[in-house]
Write a protein that holds these residues in place. Sequence first.
Motif, PDB file in Angstrom:
ATOM      1  N   GLU B  42       0.841  -1.206   0.000  1.00 49.83           N
ATOM      2  CA  GLU B  42       0.000   0.000   0.000  1.00 49.83           C
ATOM      3  C   GLU B  42       0.875   1.254   0.000  1.00 49.83           C
ATOM      4  O   GLU B  42       1.950   1.250   0.586  1.00 49.83           O
ATOM      5  N   TYR B  44       1.478   5.292   1.061  1.00 52.41           N
ATOM      6  CA  TYR B  44       1.103   6.203   2.142  1.00 52.41           C
ATOM      7  C   TYR B  44       2.031   7.412   2.101  1.00 52.41           C
ATOM      8  O   TYR B  44       3.114   7.358   1.529  1.00 52.41           O
ATOM      9  N   THR B 185      -3.092   3.293  11.730  1.00 51.75           N
ATOM     10  CA  THR B 185      -4.089   2.872  10.738  1.00 51.75           C
ATOM     11  C   THR B 185      -5.278   2.231  11.448  1.00 51.75           C
ATOM     12  O   THR B 185      -6.428   2.437  11.076  1.00 51.75           O
ATOM     13  N   ASP B 192      -4.958  10.103   3.798  1.00 54.58           N
ATOM     14  CA  ASP B 192      -4.529   9.567   2.503  1.00 54.58           C
ATOM     15  C   ASP B 192      -3.929  10.654   1.612  1.00 54.58           C
ATOM     16  O   ASP B 192      -3.726  10.469   0.423  1.00 54.58           O
TER      17      ASP B 192
END
Lengths: 202, 379
Positions: B42, B44, B185, B192
């Motif tokens: 992911e 970030y 998180t 975001d």
Amino acid sequence: MSEKLYIQKYCSIKNKEVYVGGKLMFSSETSIAKDFFKSVYQFLDIKYSKFFKMDNLSKLAFLSAEFLLDKNVSEEKNTAIILSNNASSLDTDRKYQDSINDSENYYPSPAVFVYTLPNIGIGEISIRHQLKSENGFFVFENYNANFHYNYENSLLQNNKCDSVLAGWVNIDKDSYEAFLYLVSERGEIEHTEENLKQLYNL
Amino acid sequence: MKEAFITYHTMISSLGFSSEENFNQLVSENTGIKKHIRENGESYYSSQVDKQKVNQEFSKIGNIDNFTTLEKMMLLSVEKILKESELKISDKTGLIIATTKGNIDTLSSKSNFYNDKKRSYLPELGKQIKTFFNFKNEAIVLSNACVSGVLAVAVAQRFVKDDVYDEVIIVSGDLVSEFILSGFTSFQAISDEPCKPFSKNRTGITIGEAVASVLGSSEKNKNAVQILGTGSCNDANHISGPSRTGEGLVLSVQSALKEANLESDAIDYISAHGTATNYNDEMEAVAFGRLGMLEIPINSLKGYYGHTLGASGLLETIIGIESLKNNTLISSLGFDEIGVSEKINVIEKPENKELNVFLKTASGFGGCNTVVVFGKISD
């Protein structure tokens, strides 16, 4: 404040026993920390459901404070809380790390994460006794009487508070140890580094 | 009773390896926040230090394989303070290490220090710093959530005023780790996009990393600022949510101003905590409203560095000291439209203005708040 300062009350919890002012108050047969803390909670005969959400470090800090703070007077008192230990919040940190190692459970509950901070127990005691005063959590190899004496003395002599709830509260794997005391202008045992050391070693 | 000053300072962040370099970047409104990729793929936003440069710099003073990344950054920054100040470490020299999570990354099997089980203990971090420079006293490790860095300044001031120490080296630091990222998180607190403190469009925090160091001393020099007052009060309200009334922050400001013997109108600038979560920023605005401090120019530096946890309070203190020295207010990057219920005076553009006194505030989990008032010295 330039009055003499005293160790007004003190309490230690270790090896399945609770001592207050040097006298045995409670003992239990259970060797599991979590179960022992529950039996101390029951002995105190209080109703405080938040206790069961706490991690072991906060439970130990909370229980020790219950033996020293009078629920009726603490509300108006400006009582600081200065705690220290060796293992910080590692007991909960390790559990948290185990759960993020497991990709199925990568995002553990925020209720666990918040206890990966050693000062949360100070917050729990503050909420319970409505203490809106000075705070600090410190970490040392062993109970550091020199640091504690100097810092407690500084807070009181500089009028940052009226009393200090202070001491050592450590949880590491299966072992637990708490030595908490209340410093104020009242009492019989003078607040000195030597006396703190002696009471810790009792 | 003695007076306490900050006489030297330095920092290692995404924006540079010295206070001056960092301050110049902020004057130009450059952020250190960039897109990064997590272990799970992911993406970030985060503000991170150039680790190659850390190793490059550290190899000049020690073996890069013997220390964790955090230790190397802390050692580099203390080394710089000792060199610049030519301080002779004596038995009246204190060492305070402020950190929220220390070497927490060593709990992961991916760490090179995973098998050194002692390394995750904070006293071991203290010992590494103490031994490297031969400090005489055991390190005082302060781990009090996100107020650690600024609380360390308060503790140092108290020890210097009381003549326990002649001078205190403070080093504060925290790193971005999977431990921290997954935790915030889980709170659904991570934005975001780069964080937008005090903005109507804010969506949470950005995590950052940094190390900052200062020398606190009873002796002033020409660059010194005075630590005029300190306060650190608990909300006694909730362990993870800020107080809706800002109670602990209000009490902390009052305590610090009382000690400094100042009224709130003496404050030229507030360096706020401003994490860009809904609750934190609102709590701060409510507190400053209650204190009658809404007119005072205020910023959060989280738009440049993200939230560097235990380091943030000291890092932001150093930028405040540079603001005083340069008579320059730094903009609160990420701010657009006001998104808190009280009309605080957020700094939107860098501005030259005569500055004499500033307030540094921080708040954290466990209901903790810390405030320190700093003043220029006149001679």
